[in-house]
Design a protein around this motif. Structure first.
Motif, mmCIF file in Angstrom:
data_model
loop_
_atom_site.group_PDB
_atom_site.id
_atom_site.type_symbol
_atom_site.label_atom_id
_atom_site.label_comp_id
_atom_site.label_asym_id
_atom_site.label_seq_id
_atom_site.Cartn_x
_atom_site.Cartn_y
_atom_site.Cartn_z
ATOM 1 N N PRO A 1 9.909 1.191 1.343
ATOM 2 C CA PRO A 1 9.413 2.366 2.068
ATOM 3 C C PRO A 1 8.900 2.024 3.462
ATOM 4 C CG PRO A 1 7.730 1.591 0.573
ATOM 5 C CD PRO A 1 8.957 0.740 0.312
ATOM 6 N N ALA A 2 8.780 3.073 4.271
ATOM 7 C CA ALA A 2 8.112 3.001 5.587
ATOM 8 C C ALA A 2 7.307 4.293 5.722
ATOM 9 C CB ALA A 2 9.134 2.860 6.701
ATOM 10 N N CYS A 3 6.360 4.490 4.848
ATOM 11 C CA CYS A 3 5.737 5.794 4.616
ATOM 12 C C CYS A 3 4.931 6.321 5.797
ATOM 13 C CB CYS A 3 4.803 5.708 3.422
ATOM 14 S SG CYS A 3 5.603 5.505 1.825
ATOM 15 N N ARG B 1 0.828 -1.211 0.000
ATOM 16 C CA ARG B 1 0.000 0.000 0.000
ATOM 17 C C ARG B 1 0.860 1.257 0.000
ATOM 18 N NH1 ARG B 1 -3.338 -3.690 2.803
ATOM 19 N NH2 ARG B 1 -2.473 -3.305 4.868
ATOM 20 N N MET B 2 2.002 1.207 0.677
ATOM 21 C CA MET B 2 2.909 2.349 0.655
ATOM 22 C C MET B 2 3.476 2.574 -0.742
ATOM 23 S SD MET B 2 4.968 1.654 4.201
ATOM 24 C CE MET B 2 4.159 1.764 5.805
ATOM 25 N N GLY C 1 1.429 -8.057 -6.708
ATOM 26 C CA GLY C 1 0.351 -8.504 -5.850
ATOM 27 C C GLY C 1 0.865 -9.049 -4.543
ATOM 28 N N VAL C 2 -0.060 -9.345 -3.636
ATOM 29 C CA VAL C 2 0.264 -9.895 -2.322
ATOM 30 C C VAL C 2 -0.530 -11.181 -2.140
ATOM 31 C CG1 VAL C 2 0.194 -9.522 0.174
ATOM 32 C CG2 VAL C 2 0.704 -7.608 -1.357
ATOM 33 N N ALA C 3 0.148 -12.211 -1.660
ATOM 34 C CA ALA C 3 -0.501 -13.471 -1.320
ATOM 35 C C ALA C 3 0.013 -13.898 0.050
ATOM 36 C CB ALA C 3 -0.201 -14.541 -2.360
ATOM 37 N N GLY C 4 -0.847 -13.805 1.061
ATOM 38 C CA GLY C 4 -0.409 -14.147 2.413
ATOM 39 C C GLY C 4 0.683 -13.196 2.870
#
Length: 268
Positions: free
Chosen positions: A197-199, A54-55, A71-74
């Motif tokens: 990042p660490a937004c 998301r960042m 994408g993200v999976a788990g």
């Protein structure tokens, strides 16, 4: 099939032909994956990869150069695989220009809508409208219970002085949040991308302080980014203290000297 095999198949519809670990995996495992169809992606694993995705998306929406999110999976994030190379003569100027562009994106408050972490060091991003209070409570005093003797009282003394050292209401700029030189990926033909990042939203000088912590940006960066408000030298010391505290907690006593030096420079 392991978790990475399943994630690759779910998110790309392809299978793994080869994999190899990449550098930069101090706090998470990072793997370059070659697909049977010939493409490549980078896989990062960890409990907060959805937040990183998301960042990256928020940064991309400003036009900042970041790897595309596949994408993200788990607990696995897939991102675009980018070619690395030596910085070209114009790369640092481009970095300054694009960072200034990203900092042009403004939030309603200071902080972020999700907390984050570096390894076992939690990062509170609870939003507030008071910048010195945010820096005191979320970035300095939050470390106090975990620090070696003598550091916490000095942080408390510094926190009381922050309203006189920091602006009360700087524009809440979108920050990378962990912008050391290792999180700038230089590519061929002068290309550059921001990674890892660490937004959150805050004073844009926070990113600049981090970028100068272990060295200085290359030629052309400062000019391309633009001038800073008077008093930036003291603010840079205040902002540099936070990553120094994080390093002290993550990597131990070798960073105690850096923390002591910064506190001394700030008169506490």
């Amino acid at each position: 099939m392991d978790a990475l095999d399943h994630a690759i198949l779910d998110l790309t519809g392809d299978r793994i032909a080869a994999r190899r670990p990449l550098h930069g995996g101090d706090l998470s495992a990072v793997t370059l994956v070659t697909l049977q169809g010939g493409g490549r992606v980078v896989a990062k694993s960890g409990p907060l990869v959805d937040r990183e995705a998301r960042m990256l998306t928020a940064m991309a929406e400003t036009g900042a150069p970041v790897p595309d999110v596949v994408g993200v999976a788990g607990n696995i994030l897939l991102i675009e695989a980018l070619d690395e190379g030596a910085p070209q003569p114009t790369a640092w100027a481009k970095a300054g220009e694009t960072l200034a562009q990203m900092h042009g994106a403004t939030g309603a408050n200071y902080g972020w809508n999700e907390d984050y972490a570096f390894g076992n060091v939690e990062i509170s991003n609870a939003e507030t409208t008071d910048w010195p209070d945010f820096w005191a409570s979320r970035r300095l005093l939050a470390h106090a219970p975990y620090l070696p003797g003598g550091v916490a009282p000095r942080l408390a003394n510094l926190a009381e002085r922050l309203p006189h050292l920091l602006p009360a209401a700087p524009r809440p700029a979108l920050l990378h949040g962990d912008l050391w030189t290792g999180n700038l990926l230089f590519g061929p033909e002068g290309g550059i991308h921001f990674i890892d990042p660490a937004c959150y939203y805050g004073d844009c000088e926070v990113d600049l302080a981090m970028l100068h912590l272990f060295g200085s940006p290359g030629r052309g960066f400062d000019e391309a980014y633009g001038p800073l408000e008077p008093g930036w030298e003291t603010r840079r010391t205040v902002y540099t203290l936070w990553p120094a505290l994080v390093h002290l907690r993550l990597f131990g006593a070798s960073y105690r000297g850096m923390v002591d030096r910064l506190l001394k420079e700030l008169g506490v």
